[in-house]
Every structure is written in C-alpha cells, then in structure tokens.
Design an enzyme around this catalytic site. Structure first.
Site, short mmCIF file in Angstrom:
data_model
loop_
_atom_site.label_atom_id
_atom_site.label_comp_id
_atom_site.label_asym_id
_atom_site.label_seq_id
_atom_site.Cartn_x
_atom_site.Cartn_y
_atom_site.Cartn_z
CB THR A 58 0.28 6.87 3.13
OG1 THR A 58 1.15 7.27 4.21
CG2 THR A 58 0.90 7.29 1.81
CE1 TYR A 110 9.25 7.17 9.87
CE2 TYR A 110 9.45 9.55 9.80
CZ TYR A 110 9.19 8.35 9.16
OH TYR A 110 8.89 8.34 7.83
CE LYS A 157 11.77 6.47 7.37
NZ LYS A 157 11.78 5.45 6.30
CG ASP A 183 9.63 -8.60 9.91
OD1 ASP A 183 10.32 -7.57 9.68
OD2 ASP A 183 9.18 -8.87 11.03
CB VAL A 184 12.41 -5.25 5.86
CG1 VAL A 184 11.65 -5.21 4.54
CG2 VAL A 184 11.83 -4.28 6.88
CG ASP A 241 3.75 -5.10 2.84
OD1 ASP A 241 3.87 -3.95 2.36
OD2 ASP A 241 3.33 -5.30 4.00
NE ARG A 298 -0.26 0.59 4.93
CZ ARG A 298 -0.44 0.11 6.16
NH1 ARG A 298 -1.38 -0.79 6.39
NH2 ARG A 298 0.31 0.55 7.16
CG ASN A 311 8.25 2.11 0.56
OD1 ASN A 311 8.09 3.33 0.65
ND2 ASN A 311 7.27 1.25 0.86
P1 NAD Z 1 2.28 2.87 5.14
O1 NAD Z 1 2.22 2.53 6.59
O2 NAD Z 1 1.07 3.35 4.47
O3 NAD Z 1 2.84 1.61 4.33
C1 NAD Z 1 3.99 0.93 4.78
C2 NAD Z 1 4.03 -0.47 4.19
O4 NAD Z 1 5.19 -1.12 4.73
C3 NAD Z 1 2.81 -1.31 4.58
O5 NAD Z 1 2.37 -2.05 3.47
C4 NAD Z 1 3.37 -2.21 5.67
O6 NAD Z 1 2.70 -3.45 5.79
C5 NAD Z 1 4.80 -2.39 5.23
N1 NAD Z 1 5.68 -2.80 6.33
C6 NAD Z 1 5.72 -2.31 7.58
N2 NAD Z 1 6.61 -2.97 8.33
C7 NAD Z 1 7.15 -3.91 7.52
C8 NAD Z 1 8.13 -4.91 7.71
N3 NAD Z 1 8.73 -5.09 8.90
N4 NAD Z 1 8.47 -5.70 6.66
C9 NAD Z 1 7.86 -5.53 5.47
N5 NAD Z 1 6.92 -4.62 5.23
C10 NAD Z 1 6.57 -3.82 6.25
O7 NAD Z 1 3.46 3.94 5.02
P2 NAD Z 1 3.88 4.90 3.78
O8 NAD Z 1 3.42 6.25 4.11
O9 NAD Z 1 3.53 4.29 2.49
O10 NAD Z 1 5.47 4.90 4.00
C11 NAD Z 1 6.37 4.19 3.18
C12 NAD Z 1 7.78 4.68 3.49
O11 NAD Z 1 7.86 6.09 3.26
C13 NAD Z 1 8.20 4.47 4.94
O12 NAD Z 1 9.57 4.13 5.00
C14 NAD Z 1 7.98 5.83 5.55
O13 NAD Z 1 8.77 6.03 6.69
C15 NAD Z 1 8.36 6.74 4.41
N6 NAD Z 1 7.80 8.10 4.47
C16 NAD Z 1 6.47 8.32 4.58
C17 NAD Z 1 5.99 9.63 4.63
C18 NAD Z 1 4.51 9.94 4.76
O14 NAD Z 1 4.18 11.09 5.05
N7 NAD Z 1 3.61 9.00 4.55
C19 NAD Z 1 6.88 10.70 4.56
C20 NAD Z 1 8.24 10.44 4.45
C21 NAD Z 1 8.69 9.14 4.40
#
Ligand code: NAD
Length: 265
Positions: A196, A159, A163, A63-64, A37, A16, A90
């Site tokens: 998201t 967090y 990062k 699980d990463v 995922d 997602r 990601n």
């Molecule tokens: P999200 O929570 O909507 O999606 C994250 C996805 O990662 C999910 O499908 C989840 O199941 C999967 N995931 C979580 N833990 C996992 C694991 N241990 N192993 C495998 N998969 C795993 O988050 P998003 O907003 O899509 O974020 C994606 C990336 O972007 C992340 O690294 C987040 O930190 C980064 N990010 C997000 C934002 C934001 O505002 N949404 C901003 C900057 C950076």
C-alpha cells in the site's frame, strides 16, 4: 445468506489501502459501511466505490486521535446506517527511523494515532454497542496491529511498540467487554507487509536508512522470510476481518490473528 447481512460497520482509515479493502470485503458480506478518515475527498470516493457493492455507505471525517471527533463519528454512523455493530480500528501511521535518529515529535504522533486512536475507537464502540447504548446490540471490534508487533524489524522501533500496544489493548478490551457483559468481541489482526502507500514508503525508507541496496532487495528479503513466498494482499486482510466479525467467530475474543503467510511464526 451473506455472513454480515444487516450489520453496520465503521472503518477507520477507510479512504485507501487496507482500510478501503476491508470495507469492500465487509460490504460484499452484506454489511453497510461508514468510512472514516482524516482525508476528505479520498474518503468520499472510497465510500462511493463501496456503494457499488449494493449496500448503504457514508463518510465522516475523523482524526482518530481526537476524542470529540469520535463522538461525532459514532453519532453519524448510528444516524446514517441505523445502528453500529462493527468497528474496524484500522487507521495508523508509520514514520521510519533508526533508533539512533528518532525524532520525539514523530514518536509522539505515532503514539497518538496508533495507540490513542485505537483505544478511543474501542471506548466509543463499547459505549454505543453495550446494552443501553445508542446502538445497544453488542458487536465486534477488529484492531489492525502488524506482524511488527511480533518480530523485530530494523528501522520501525516506535511503530512496532505502538502495534504491540494495540495487541495488549485488544486483550484488555476483550476482557472488559466480556466480563462486563457488553456483548462485544474484540480481536486483532497482524498483517504482513503489503505494498500500500504505507508499505511502499517503508520499502523505500529501508533503502534510505541503508538496510537494503534497493527497493527490490528490500521487498525480496521480506518475501524470503515468508513461508508462503509472497507479500500479503489487502484482500487477505479483508477476508480475515469478515471472519472475525461474523457469527462463525462467535466464541473468539481477545486473539491476535497473523495474516502474514507465516512470516511472524
Ligand atoms: P495507508 O497509509 O495506505 O492508509 C492509511 C489510511 O489511514 C489513510 O487513508 C490515512 O488517511 C488514514 N489515516 C492516517 N492517520 C489517520 C488519522 N489520524 N485519523 C484517521 N485516519 C487516518 O496504510 P495501510 O497500509 O492501508 O495501513 C492500514 C493499517 O494497517 C495501519 O494501521 C497499518 O499500521 C497497518 N499495517 C499495514 C501494513 C502494510 O504493510 N501496509 C502491515 C501491517 C499493518
């Protein structure tokens, strides 16, 4: 032709959000896609949706933070797609807390997923992509950091630290991959706030910890801090990832690219 035609990409957290969108952008550019995922059903659904772009897709549960599962995920990518050229690191989690309220177990899980998960992804990509590896044709890694690696935003201390770690690990990974002749470029992206599941949860949490009166105000203050005057969209990140993986970026390695409308400047 399409800039990533024939490339084989593994996208973590691709069920997602930003990961699913990056996978779709890579597919539109011609890459075949392995979604990885922790979520099984959503991961399979995402892979099926991306198959509509007309490329081969697959799903592997991962699980990463688990080294052995990475071994399996990379083997599944090479056997399903017939190679391995692109890793999008990601997957990530964010657990909001004021510093005065941090729980050790939450801090540890963020380190495990965001830091350990990212370095293990690079480890197994390097081993597979470098000369003599299971894929052996070099490639590109894009790590997803955050604007939080570059600014101080209250309630996300741990967090932000994870990062910043992703940012530094990107540079060291790029240095090693270059100097040791792996043929792999390593870069990262700093996305701005995106609504998201994670981004919306953060907006709600900002209200809960008392930093904004309501969600609209929380989001509004981010937009106000953004010169281009809007939140980021997942496709903004997808397009940047396609560029960093493409031949157009062939002499770019070890950079952190903000895709945040100027928020982090
Ligand atoms: P999200 O929570 O909507 O999606 C994250 C996805 O990662 C999910 O499908 C989840 O199941 C999967 N995931 C979580 N833990 C996992 C694991 N241990 N192993 C495998 N998969 C795993 O988050 P998003 O907003 O899509 O974020 C994606 C990336 O972007 C992340 O690294 C987040 O930190 C980064 N990010 C997000 C934002 C934001 O505002 N949404 C901003 C900057 C950076």
């Amino acid at each position: 032709g399409k800039s990533l035609a024939g490339k084989k990409a593994l996208v973590t957290g691709g069920a997602r959000g930003i990961g699913a969108a990056i996978a779709q952008s890579l597919a539109r550019a011609g890459a075949s896609i392995m979604i990885a995922d922790i979520l099984d059903d959503a991961g399979k659904a995402s892979a099926a949706a991306i198959a509509k772009e007309g490329v081969a897709t697959g799903f592997v549960q991962l699980d990463v933070s688990d080294d052995a599962q990475w071994e399996r995920a990379v083997a599944a990518t090479v056997s399903t797609l017939g190679g391995y050229d692109i890793l999008i690191n990601n997957a990530g989690i964010e657990i909001t807390s004021l510093v005065s309220e941090v729980r050790a177990e939450d801090a540890r899980r963020m380190c495990d997923v965001n830091i350990v998960g990212t370095v293990l992804g690079m480890k197994h990509a390097f081993r597979a992509m470098r000369p003599g590896g299971a894929a052996g044709k070099g490639g590109a890694v894009v790590n997803i950091a955050s604007v939080a690696a570059t600014i101080a935003f209250p309630s996300i201390a741990v967090y932000s630290g994870t990062k910043s770690a992703v940012d530094r690990m990107t540079r060291v990974g790029a240095m090693e991959a270059g100097k040791l002749g792996y043929g792999v470029r390593v870069n990262c992206i700093y996305p701005g706030l995106i609504p998201t599941d994670m981004g919306l949860q953060l907006a709600n949490d900002i209200v809960k910890v008392g930093l904004a009166p309501d969600v609209n105000a929380a989001v509004g203050s981010v937009v106000e801090q953004t010169p281009l005057g809007r939140l980021a969209e997942v496709s903004d990140i997808g397009d940047a990832a396609v560029f960093l993986c493409s031949n157009e970026a062939r002499f770019i390695t070890g950079i952190g690219l903000p895709v945040d409308g100027g928020m982090g400047m």
